[in-house]
Design an enzyme around this catalytic site. Structure first.
Site, PDB file in Angstrom:
ATOM      1  N   GLY A 180      -2.906   6.272  13.545  1.00 20.94           N
ATOM      2  CA  GLY A 180      -4.101   5.661  14.131  1.00 20.94           C
ATOM      3  C   GLY A 180      -4.574   4.457  13.328  1.00 20.94           C
ATOM      4  O   GLY A 180      -4.067   4.156  12.261  1.00 20.94           O
ATOM      5  N   ASP A 181      -5.523   3.745  13.870  1.00 18.35           N
ATOM      6  CA  ASP A 181      -6.222   2.651  13.174  1.00 18.35           C
ATOM      7  C   ASP A 181      -7.458   2.385  14.030  1.00 18.35           C
ATOM      8  O   ASP A 181      -7.841   3.243  14.855  1.00 18.35           O
ATOM      9  CB  ASP A 181      -5.325   1.395  13.063  1.00 18.35           C
ATOM     10  CG  ASP A 181      -5.934   0.317  12.160  1.00 18.35           C
ATOM     11  OD1 ASP A 181      -6.089   0.571  10.963  1.00 18.35           O
ATOM     12  OD2 ASP A 181      -6.295  -0.765  12.657  1.00 18.35           O
ATOM     13  N   LYS A 208       0.843  -1.203   0.000  1.00 15.50           N
ATOM     14  CA  LYS A 208       0.000   0.000   0.000  1.00 15.50           C
ATOM     15  C   LYS A 208       0.878   1.253   0.000  1.00 15.50           C
ATOM     16  O   LYS A 208       0.680   2.174  -0.790  1.00 15.50           O
ATOM     17  CB  LYS A 208      -0.868  -0.007   1.261  1.00 15.50           C
ATOM     18  CG  LYS A 208      -1.792   1.190   1.364  1.00 15.50           C
ATOM     19  CD  LYS A 208      -2.463   1.288   2.719  1.00 15.50           C
ATOM     20  CE  LYS A 208      -3.157   0.018   3.103  1.00 15.50           C
ATOM     21  NZ  LYS A 208      -4.101   0.217   4.216  1.00 15.50           N
ATOM     22  N   THR A 239      -8.865   8.919   4.391  1.00 12.99           N
ATOM     23  CA  THR A 239      -9.067   7.546   3.916  1.00 12.99           C
ATOM     24  C   THR A 239     -10.419   7.431   3.203  1.00 12.99           C
ATOM     25  O   THR A 239     -10.520   6.876   2.105  1.00 12.99           O
ATOM     26  CB  THR A 239      -8.964   6.541   5.078  1.00 12.99           C
ATOM     27  OG1 THR A 239      -7.748   6.795   5.770  1.00 12.99           O
ATOM     28  CG2 THR A 239      -8.963   5.114   4.575  1.00 12.99           C
ATOM     29  N   LYS A 256       3.193  -2.015  11.310  1.00 16.70           N
ATOM     30  CA  LYS A 256       1.873  -1.968  11.955  1.00 16.70           C
ATOM     31  C   LYS A 256       2.055  -2.345  13.416  1.00 16.70           C
ATOM     32  O   LYS A 256       3.007  -3.041  13.763  1.00 16.70           O
ATOM     33  CB  LYS A 256       0.928  -2.976  11.284  1.00 16.70           C
ATOM     34  CG  LYS A 256      -0.538  -2.739  11.580  1.00 16.70           C
ATOM     35  CD  LYS A 256      -1.158  -1.695  10.683  1.00 16.70           C
ATOM     36  CE  LYS A 256      -2.565  -1.354  11.108  1.00 16.70           C
ATOM     37  NZ  LYS A 256      -3.218  -0.430  10.177  1.00 16.70           N
TER      38      LYS A 256
HETATM   39  P1  NDP Z   1     -12.759   2.968  13.599  1.00 13.81           P
HETATM   40  O1  NDP Z   1     -12.362   2.346  14.901  1.00 13.81           O
HETATM   41  O2  NDP Z   1     -12.907   4.431  13.503  1.00 13.81           O
HETATM   42  O3  NDP Z   1     -14.125   2.290  13.091  1.00 13.81           O
HETATM   43  C1  NDP Z   1     -14.238   0.923  12.887  1.00 13.81           C
HETATM   44  C2  NDP Z   1     -15.680   0.624  12.544  1.00 13.81           C
HETATM   45  O4  NDP Z   1     -15.793  -0.761  12.228  1.00 13.81           O
HETATM   46  C3  NDP Z   1     -16.636   0.867  13.701  1.00 13.81           C
HETATM   47  O5  NDP Z   1     -17.898   1.180  13.183  1.00 13.81           O
HETATM   48  C4  NDP Z   1     -16.653  -0.500  14.400  1.00 13.81           C
HETATM   49  O6  NDP Z   1     -17.825  -0.729  15.144  1.00 13.81           O
HETATM   50  C5  NDP Z   1     -16.572  -1.429  13.219  1.00 13.81           C
HETATM   51  N1  NDP Z   1     -15.879  -2.659  13.611  1.00 13.81           N
HETATM   52  C6  NDP Z   1     -14.624  -2.777  14.109  1.00 13.81           C
HETATM   53  N2  NDP Z   1     -14.339  -4.061  14.368  1.00 13.81           N
HETATM   54  C7  NDP Z   1     -15.440  -4.744  14.022  1.00 13.81           C
HETATM   55  C8  NDP Z   1     -15.769  -6.111  14.055  1.00 13.81           C
HETATM   56  N3  NDP Z   1     -14.892  -7.035  14.501  1.00 13.81           N
HETATM   57  N4  NDP Z   1     -16.993  -6.479  13.603  1.00 13.81           N
HETATM   58  C9  NDP Z   1     -17.877  -5.551  13.151  1.00 13.81           C
HETATM   59  N5  NDP Z   1     -17.620  -4.233  13.103  1.00 13.81           N
HETATM   60  C10 NDP Z   1     -16.414  -3.850  13.532  1.00 13.81           C
HETATM   61  O7  NDP Z   1     -11.691   2.414  12.541  1.00 13.81           O
HETATM   62  P2  NDP Z   1     -11.342   3.005  11.108  1.00 13.81           P
HETATM   63  O8  NDP Z   1     -12.562   3.533  10.458  1.00 13.81           O
HETATM   64  O9  NDP Z   1     -10.147   3.852  11.253  1.00 13.81           O
HETATM   65  O10 NDP Z   1     -10.843   1.675  10.353  1.00 13.81           O
HETATM   66  C11 NDP Z   1     -11.739   0.820   9.641  1.00 13.81           C
HETATM   67  C12 NDP Z   1     -10.927  -0.090   8.724  1.00 13.81           C
HETATM   68  O11 NDP Z   1     -10.199   0.718   7.785  1.00 13.81           O
HETATM   69  C13 NDP Z   1      -9.893  -0.985   9.386  1.00 13.81           C
HETATM   70  O12 NDP Z   1      -9.766  -2.172   8.633  1.00 13.81           O
HETATM   71  C14 NDP Z   1      -8.615  -0.168   9.256  1.00 13.81           C
HETATM   72  O13 NDP Z   1      -7.459  -0.979   9.327  1.00 13.81           O
HETATM   73  C15 NDP Z   1      -8.815   0.400   7.864  1.00 13.81           C
HETATM   74  N6  NDP Z   1      -8.034   1.586   7.549  1.00 13.81           N
HETATM   75  C16 NDP Z   1      -8.152   2.725   8.293  1.00 13.81           C
HETATM   76  C17 NDP Z   1      -7.440   3.848   7.939  1.00 13.81           C
HETATM   77  C18 NDP Z   1      -7.610   5.145   8.655  1.00 13.81           C
HETATM   78  O14 NDP Z   1      -7.028   6.142   8.193  1.00 13.81           O
HETATM   79  N7  NDP Z   1      -8.393   5.225   9.718  1.00 13.81           N
HETATM   80  C19 NDP Z   1      -6.483   3.835   6.813  1.00 13.81           C
HETATM   81  C20 NDP Z   1      -6.517   2.621   6.039  1.00 13.81           C
HETATM   82  C21 NDP Z   1      -7.233   1.531   6.438  1.00 13.81           C
HETATM   83  P3  NDP Z   1     -17.772  -0.559  16.744  1.00 13.81           P
HETATM   84  O15 NDP Z   1     -17.636   0.896  16.998  1.00 13.81           O
HETATM   85  O16 NDP Z   1     -19.065  -1.133  17.230  1.00 13.81           O
HETATM   86  O17 NDP Z   1     -16.586  -1.353  17.199  1.00 13.81           O
END
Ligand code: NDP
Length: 448
Positions: free
Chosen positions: A165-166, A114, A209, A126
């Site tokens: 963050g993540d 990536k 993102t 990571k």
């Molecule tokens: P957040 O913590 O902000 O949000 C995650 C979302 O996904 C929440 O709605 C959460 O629900 C839900 N979620 C998390 N785990 C689960 C699970 N096991 N089952 C169902 N729902 C789940 O994270 P991000 O938005 O930052 O990240 C989302 C994805 O994007 C991840 O895969 C991350 O690695 C990827 N990503 C993020 C980037 C970024 O800049 N933030 C960059 C590139 C990739 P709940 O609140 O109920 O847990």
């Protein structure tokens, strides 16, 4: 046995009980087959794939902290410094109870390609911990973050490794970690990205993102003769990626009608109300039941009691933005039966391997996360540049650079897929384009 198959077997044997890591390696190696086979003797002699699939360094540590009742808690934490061939390690920190070594290694491995695709000088890494920020007080989150950074600070710096963050690591957690790093080292430097705007953060990083995902999706649709305007979109998740994907989709004239969290999902045929979603998730940190309670057009579905999810809604575009393996073969079949045109991954590896193959066989335009969600890390790298310059760029400047990067990524993966005879296979295109630059740098730097 081919070199690719040998390496996959080696990875499985040497990394037992890490299925997500095996899955990520298999997907990458399978699509690199044609490139590897063309140079097999050289790559074998140089043990290039052995080195590529073995992290340069793995730091495992414990994080002791004291909760509000005075009880000492202990979490497991890690930082995987996977590959620094093209720049300092860069990749997020995940705080979620599901975190384990296999998940962080899969994410670190994906991050190598990536980061290479962004065209910026950043290597792959990571990290994270099984700490769950949910339900903890701010003081408990601070206690954890300070203890976590006390150990992590020994292994990171602006020129070696710059985490971000993540899942579970948002602005609050980055702030506490940054404060502790500064206190320990006395250095005010850009060692973390995703920082607040008052202390070195970049405008547009929060949106990057989700916005980037839509810039790439829009470009891909245009190049395939489809206008995004008026298209219905299913989004999963309601975190950082999902919220800004929904916002940009609306700005581009599409209609996102779903979002989800770990307990339920919402179908809102009038279109998701982003302001309300932000209020519920970013301000109140509440569940989606609260969104549905305040929005008459929305239907709430409980995942556990109904056994359903957002992929059963008839849409043109699906954007999985929650977590790994959240879209399986049954979901893919429903989406295809409902006429989905495009699936672009906002999360990392949200689509299972068989679902990905099914989309490709069904001629659905499918873009993997390592290309589609690269806008986050790209903007993190822009934050590093601003920190080094000690300047801050405007929102418009960062957003314009982000858009350029995402459009370029689309064309690079499209070109690579065509060059290697797999036109329209953006999974192969992304892996090949990402790999070639890293492989070239690794070969040039000798046996390290
Ligand atoms: P957040 O913590 O902000 O949000 C995650 C979302 O996904 C929440 O709605 C959460 O629900 C839900 N979620 C998390 N785990 C689960 C699970 N096991 N089952 C169902 N729902 C789940 O994270 P991000 O938005 O930052 O990240 C989302 C994805 O994007 C991840 O895969 C991350 O690695 C990827 N990503 C993020 C980037 C970024 O800049 N933030 C960059 C590139 C990739 P709940 O609140 O109920 O847990």
């Amino acid at each position: 046995m081919s070199y690719v198959d040998e390496i996959y077997e080696r990875v499985v044997k040497q990394n037992p009980a890490q299925p997500e890591f095996h899955q990520a390696v298999k997907e990458v190696l399978d699509s690199l087959r044609v490139v590897i086979e063309a140079n097999e003797d050289v790559y074998r002699r140089e043990a290039l794939l052995e080195r590529l699939t073995t992290p340069e360094r793995q730091v495992l540590f414990r994080v002791p902290w004291v909760d509000d009742k005075g009880q000492v808690q202990v979490n497991n934490a890690m930082r995987i410094q996977f590959n620094s061939a093209i720049g300092p390690y860069k990749g997020g920190l995940r705080l979620h109870p599901s975190v384990n070594l296999g998940i962080i290694k899969f994410l670190g491995f994906e991050q190598i390609f990536k980061n290479s695709l962004t065209g910026l000088p950043i290597g792959g890494g990571k990290g994270g911990s099984d700490f769950d920020p949910k339900g903890k007080s701010d003081r408990e989150v601070m206690a954890f973050c300070q203890s976590f950074m006390t150990e992590l600070s020994k292994y990171v710096s602006t020129d070696t490794d710059v985490p971000a963050g993540d899942i579970g690591t948002g602005a609050r957690e980055i702030g506490y970690m940054y404060g502790q790093y500064k206190r320990l080292t006395t250095k005010y430097e850009g060692v973390l990205t995703g920082k607040g705007l008052s202390y070195g953060g970049s405008l547009a990083r929060t949106e990057a993102t989700g916005y980037g995902l839509l810039y790439l999706t829009d470009e891909m649709l245009k190049c395939n003769g489809v206008d995004i305007k008026g298209k219905t979109v299913a989004v999963s998740g309601s975190g950082n990626v999902a919220i800004y994907a929904i916002e940009k989709a609306q700005q581009l004239g599409a209609n996102p009608v779903t979002c989800s969290d770990s307990t339920g999902w919402v179908y809102d045929p009038e279109g998701i109300d982003v302001a309300l979603l932000k209020e519920v998730k970013e301000v109140k940190r509440a569940r989606l039941t609260e969104y549905a309670a305040q929005r008459p057009s929305a239907q709430y579905h409980d995942k556990a009691s109904e056994g359903t999810n957002q992929w059963e809604i008839k849409v043109d575009i699906a954007l999985p933005c929650a977590t790994q393996n959240e879209l399986n073969i049954d979901d893919a079949k429903k989406l295809v039966a409902n006429g989905v045109i495009a699936v672009c991954e906002g999360a990392n590896m949200p689509t299972t391997a068989d679902a990905t193959e099914f989309f490709q066989a069904s001629k659905v335009l499918f873009v993997p996360g390592k290309a589609a969600n690269a806008g986050g890390v790209a903007t993190s790298a822009l934050e590093m540049s601003q920190n080094s310059e000690r300047l801050s760029w405007t929102f418009e400047e960062v957003d314009a650079k982000l858009k350029d990067i995402m459009v370029n990524i689309y064309h690079n993966i499209d070109d690579a897929s065509k060059k290697y005879g797999m036109e329209g296979n953006y999974v192969a295109g992304a892996n090949i384009a990402g790999f070639l630059k890293v492989a070239d740098a690794m070969m040039a730097q000798g046996i390290v």
